[in-house]
Motif scaffolding. Structure first.
Motif, PDB file in Angstrom:
ATOM      1  N   PRO A 167      49.122 105.149  18.814  1.00 59.23           N
ATOM      2  CA  PRO A 167      49.917 104.623  19.934  1.00 59.23           C
ATOM      3  C   PRO A 167      49.166 104.658  21.265  1.00 59.23           C
ATOM      4  O   PRO A 167      49.639 104.105  22.247  1.00 59.23           O
ATOM      5  CB  PRO A 167      51.127 105.555  19.967  1.00 59.23           C
ATOM      6  N   VAL A 203      40.400 112.853  18.416  1.00 63.09           N
ATOM      7  CA  VAL A 203      41.403 113.819  17.937  1.00 63.09           C
ATOM      8  C   VAL A 203      41.843 113.469  16.509  1.00 63.09           C
ATOM      9  O   VAL A 203      41.703 114.282  15.592  1.00 63.09           O
ATOM     10  CB  VAL A 203      42.624 113.872  18.889  1.00 63.09           C
ATOM     11  N   MET A 222      41.827 103.343  15.946  1.00 64.80           N
ATOM     12  CA  MET A 222      42.187 104.625  16.557  1.00 64.80           C
ATOM     13  C   MET A 222      41.489 104.815  17.903  1.00 64.80           C
ATOM     14  O   MET A 222      40.397 104.304  18.142  1.00 64.80           O
ATOM     15  CB  MET A 222      41.800 105.763  15.610  1.00 64.80           C
ATOM     16  N   GLY A 223      42.161 105.605  18.755  1.00 64.27           N
ATOM     17  CA  GLY A 223      41.719 105.691  20.140  1.00 64.27           C
ATOM     18  C   GLY A 223      40.703 106.761  20.474  1.00 64.27           C
ATOM     19  O   GLY A 223      39.919 106.591  21.417  1.00 64.27           O
ATOM     20  N   CYS A 224      40.660 107.869  19.720  1.00 64.32           N
ATOM     21  CA  CYS A 224      39.742 108.944  20.137  1.00 64.32           C
ATOM     22  C   CYS A 224      39.442 109.899  18.998  1.00 64.32           C
ATOM     23  O   CYS A 224      39.946 109.749  17.884  1.00 64.32           O
ATOM     24  CB  CYS A 224      40.313 109.685  21.341  1.00 64.32           C
ATOM     25  N   ARG A 279      44.074 110.419  26.274  1.00 61.67           N
ATOM     26  CA  ARG A 279      42.764 110.835  25.751  1.00 61.67           C
ATOM     27  C   ARG A 279      41.914 109.660  25.287  1.00 61.67           C
ATOM     28  O   ARG A 279      40.753 109.848  24.941  1.00 61.67           O
ATOM     29  CB  ARG A 279      42.958 111.750  24.536  1.00 61.67           C
ATOM     30  N   HIS A 280      42.486 108.477  25.200  1.00 57.72           N
ATOM     31  CA  HIS A 280      41.792 107.395  24.484  1.00 57.72           C
ATOM     32  C   HIS A 280      40.466 107.029  25.166  1.00 57.72           C
ATOM     33  O   HIS A 280      40.375 106.993  26.395  1.00 57.72           O
ATOM     34  CB  HIS A 280      42.684 106.165  24.353  1.00 57.72           C
TER      35      HIS A 280
END
Ligand code: SF4
Length: 368
Positions: free
Chosen positions: A283, A319, A315-317, A287-288
């Motif tokens: 979403p 994590v 995916m953004g990052c 952090r992205h």
């Protein structure tokens, strides 16, 4: 259960439903048909949109046919596409007789308003002669008068009324030896939709069922209401075609139907109710380092045109990105200032965000 073949004439791409076949997605054309629609530009645009719906996974496309002019226009369109087109007829059986002069894929008639037995019989005879299946489309909003009376007199409830209307119509079809039948019993009420489908299956295990909550509402409400109703039915093997009825675009109806089928596949750990790319995307949060919203939005139309059962993670990052990307067939995730591309569980390339589009497309193509 019997199988029904839709699209046996002209250039149509035949669609077989019933038994253990994949569940087929339908949507419905949302504009009026006019004679201008057979003219060059308008016609090209309609066919282009139909082709796009087909590439997204739509197998059947229904049109409202309120008069003879619309029947002639729809008839003209049937000669320009391979998508089996379905004619939705109310009130006047002459329209059904007219559209059967063309290579229409299927008829949908409503027993509540098509007229007496003789009129139904005339339609059945011609449909049989032309090899065109018919959907008996019962709708909670337009039940036959005599069935409504049974509800008012407290003799049956609304679920039983939907099934009773279908069973009475099936009996007429059987009297006329017409077996190329699909049934739907739609309600705008979730419980009635589910209960009617289950009750029908206990009374008739052989006829393919078209399912969906009708008049389900705008995009989010309609998707939620349909998912609540259809997921359990489909998991139990009930439903051979489906439509997610939305106050929204046809494209979104098709996407919603695909996603429900993919969710059913995931739940049953099979691929036998539908096919397509499963998209995992985060979403996005503060952090992205890779913009998943922009990237997913940009690639969505393409991903919905891919007819393969593959999983793509965007995916953004760092994590959750690397793990989700590793578990997908193809994964892309931000990791610091770079983007990592995964394929079959391993990091394949480490690139800049500017290079992501080209590399992502190449990776998808290795699966096609
Ligand atoms: S993967 Fe990273 S950017 Fe995406 S939601 Fe999770 S923490 Fe936020």
């Amino acid at each position: 259960m019997s199988e029904v073949t839709i699209g046996t004439r002209g250039n149509l791409k035949s669609v077989v439903i019933g038994r253990d076949r994949h569940v087929v997605i339908q949507t419905m054309w949302k504009d009026k048909l006019t004679s201008d629609d057979l003219k060059n530009d308008s016609c090209k645009n309609i066919i282009k949109r139909i082709d796009n719906l087909s590439s997204m996974g739509c197998g059947l496309l229904r049109f409202a046919v309120p008069d003879i002019e619309a029947a002639c226009v729809l008839g003209g369109l049937t000669k320009k596409t391979s998508m089996p087109l379905v004619a939705d007829i109310h009130f006047d059986y002459n329209i059904a007789l007219k559209i059967l002069d063309y290579p229409i894929g299927k008829l949908r008639i409503n027993p509540g308003n098509i007229g007496g037995r003789e009129k139904v019989r005339a339609v059945l005879e011609k449909a049989k002669d032309k090899g065109v299946p018919i959907r008996i489309g019962v709708n909670g909003g337009s039940l036959p008068v005599e069935i409504r009376r049974l509800i008012e007199d407290g003799k049956i409830n609304r679920t039983e009324a939907l099934v009773e209307a279908a069973m009475r119509e099936i009996a007429i079809f059987e009297e006329n030896n017409f077996s190329d039948v699909v049934v739907s019993m739609k309600s705008s009420n979730i419980k009635e939709t589910v209960d009617a489908a289950r009750l029908f299956r206990t009374k008739n295990g052989g006829i393919p069922l078209h399912i969906g909550v009708t008049e389900a509402g705008p995009l989010i409400a309609g998707v939620v209401r349909n998912t609540a109703a259809l997921f359990g039915l489909l998991c139990d093997g009930i439903g051979d075609t489906l439509r997610i009825s939305l106050s929204d675009s046809m494209e979104n109806e098709v996407i919603a139907a695909r996603e429900i089928l993919l969710a059913v596949n995931e739940n049953k750990n099979t691929d036998n109710v539908g096919e397509g790319v499963k998209i995992i995307s985060c979403p996005r949060c503060g952090r992205h380092s890779f913009d998943t919203h922009a990237f997913t939005g940009k690639w969505l139309p393409y991903l919905y045109s891919v007819r393969k059962n593959i999983t793509v993670a965007i995916m953004g990052c760092i994590v959750n990105g690397p793990e989700e990307a590793r578990n997908a067939d193809i994964g892309i995730t931000g990791v610091g200032k770079k983007v990592h591309i995964f394929s079959n569980g391993v990091v394949k390339q480490i690139i800049s965000a500017d290079e992501a589009d080209a590399v992502f497309k190449n990776e998808i193509e290795t699966f096609l």
